[in-house]
Design an enzyme around this catalytic site. Sequence first.
Site, mmCIF file in Angstrom:
data_model
loop_
_atom_site.group_PDB
_atom_site.id
_atom_site.type_symbol
_atom_site.label_atom_id
_atom_site.label_comp_id
_atom_site.label_asym_id
_atom_site.label_seq_id
_atom_site.Cartn_x
_atom_site.Cartn_y
_atom_site.Cartn_z
ATOM 1 N N SER A 1 0.874 -1.184 0.000
ATOM 2 C CA SER A 1 0.000 0.000 0.000
ATOM 3 C C SER A 1 0.904 1.226 0.000
ATOM 4 C CB SER A 1 -0.948 -0.015 1.200
ATOM 5 O OG SER A 1 -0.256 -0.129 2.412
ATOM 6 N N GLY B 1 0.095 4.601 -0.155
ATOM 7 C CA GLY B 1 -0.560 5.873 0.120
ATOM 8 C C GLY B 1 -1.369 6.350 -1.070
ATOM 9 N N ALA B 2 -1.154 7.603 -1.474
ATOM 10 C CA ALA B 2 -1.924 8.194 -2.573
ATOM 11 C C ALA B 2 -1.662 7.465 -3.895
ATOM 12 C CB ALA B 2 -1.575 9.661 -2.715
ATOM 13 N N GLY C 1 -1.802 4.333 -4.344
ATOM 14 C CA GLY C 1 -2.608 3.119 -4.436
ATOM 15 C C GLY C 1 -1.860 1.855 -4.052
ATOM 16 N N GLY D 1 -5.249 1.666 5.437
ATOM 17 C CA GLY D 1 -4.575 0.377 5.226
ATOM 18 C C GLY D 1 -5.423 -0.785 5.732
ATOM 19 N N ASP D 2 -6.102 -0.587 6.870
ATOM 20 C CA ASP D 2 -6.969 -1.649 7.414
ATOM 21 C C ASP D 2 -8.130 -1.904 6.462
ATOM 22 O OD1 ASP D 2 -5.259 -1.444 9.577
ATOM 23 O OD2 ASP D 2 -6.610 -0.137 10.704
#
Lengths: 309, 309
Positions: free
Chosen positions: A217, A219-220, A222, A248-249
């Site tokens: 993951s 962040g922005a 993807g 993230g969860d």
Amino acid sequence: MILTVTLNTALDITYRVRTLRPHASHRVTEVTERPGGKGLNVARVLAALGHRVTATGFAGGRTGRSVRDQLADTSGVVDALVPVAGATRRTIAVVDQTTGDTTQLNEPGPVIAPAEWSAFLESYGELVSSAAAVALCGSLPPGVPVGAYAQLVRTARAAGVPVLLDTSGEPLRRGVAARPDVVKPNADELAELTGSHEPLQATRDARRRGAHTVVASLGAEGLLAVNAEGRWRAVPPSRVLGNPTGAGDSAVAGLLSGLVDLLPWPARLARAVAVSAATVLAPVAGEFDRRTYEELLERVIVTPHNAAA
Amino acid sequence: MILTVTLNTALDITYRVRTLRPHASHRVTEVTERPGGKGLNVARVLAALGHRVTATGFAGGRTGRSVRDQLADTSGVVDALVPVAGATRRTIAVVDQTTGDTTQLNEPGPVIAPAEWSAFLESYGELVSSAAAVALCGSLPPGVPVGAYAQLVRTARAAGVPVLLDTSGEPLRRGVAARPDVVKPNADELAELTGSHEPLQATRDARRRGAHTVVASLGAEGLLAVNAEGRWRAVPPSRVLGNPTGAGDSAVAGLLSGLVDLLPWPARLARAVAVSAATVLAPVAGEFDRRTYEELLERVIVTPHNAAA
């Protein structure tokens, strides 16, 4: 059902203050409390996506009682937390209303006694046998062996149940070696595991260490997913601004949701990105904006990832 | 017995962190919990000085239960807290271990319903009738009328029981007008009440507003007391460095202790300064270093205060 494991559950407390200034005294204007710990956030998002979920891990003390009371009010989540003598930790998120910044204070969590860890392992073995998938999420409380996740991964694999691992540091390093079906590190966790800050190289290295599929993951930017079937990049159609806590969860919940629904990988990633982005628009972790989720679901851009890109 | 009133009780939580940085995530290295709210600190110090104390006020929720459990373990303090539906507030003191600075986060406290306030007034009326002295301490929770302390002062005076008031703002302004035996403002509270930053002038003005004795706590400069019998300044023999949290509450306990022991004013002030300074050396409010207290008791300098000084 989907089984989520949260060994270091928390009572997540959010405080709003006008401006946070070290060494000053602050009047808290608003207090909210939620069940916390990454696995409980995953459980709440899965339940909101329509899945039956069983949540296990540890809970104790008055803070643990607050967590369990709130879980009892969460439709779709069965509470299978194992009682412990110590008190469930609190986490405090202090939101500065002037800047929007959040300052986080995390208690360490109770020490888990050897007998409590044994009781958990026994309960986990039974729960895994009726699970469609397992998520192992978050940090380990004191007293739990550092190889805990490796052991839980092996139990799930021996039962033929797909298992996803989302943790960091040494518990991740050992857990990956036990060959989980999926790991979902963020960029920092991936770099710590592999020593590489180049996502594609690090993702490949994490696969060599034992994970069948690595979903990073970023962040922005993807998700980047790599497994034996291929490589994909999945990004939202436009940048979503808001509170990234719990994004993230939610991605983990989206991946598991797609897994038990037997979606192909590109559709799983689209679901994960859509629910993750919709979480950024919700005020607290473990919740998402349903309309945004449904709108994004058809618009997430999933592309085969070229090694040279 | 001495009756202490804490309308806005608290569960005082202290966190130690390496360095507090806004917008960062912090691992709390140490967590301690104590019953809090100024009146409960006064009660614990009075009990440690050998007095029988009854503590009243409000307590509710799981945080209130934690406060009551800890009070039950405090020898010499009888718990007469009135149960309420809302949860007792938490206060969080974040101690930066690098600088020693403390950052304070105070929850607002539960809203007190009219029926809960009535239940308190009934219980207070009964408790006052068997009290040797009453201390009214701290802020008012939401829902309690701003004239609450004025009403409680009048009840005590009607019963012929000496009453000390330690609060701030409008509750202090109204409470003073009800003619309490003693008020113990700090420099800021005194300036807010009177508009004067000159302690002697402000202290005289506070007397004119209704207080029989005004004892101003001036931090490292000790206490300044003014009443119909005279004026005194009481200071420790040398400056004490440490954590000043709770020093004012300990001064209140020392004043009440001297009052019920029928000490003359200079000896009361010496006791108040000694226990207050000994609190600065203790890690948490409501506790003091006994050896320092005993050593200081004979060495506090109490001098008649000259108006021209």
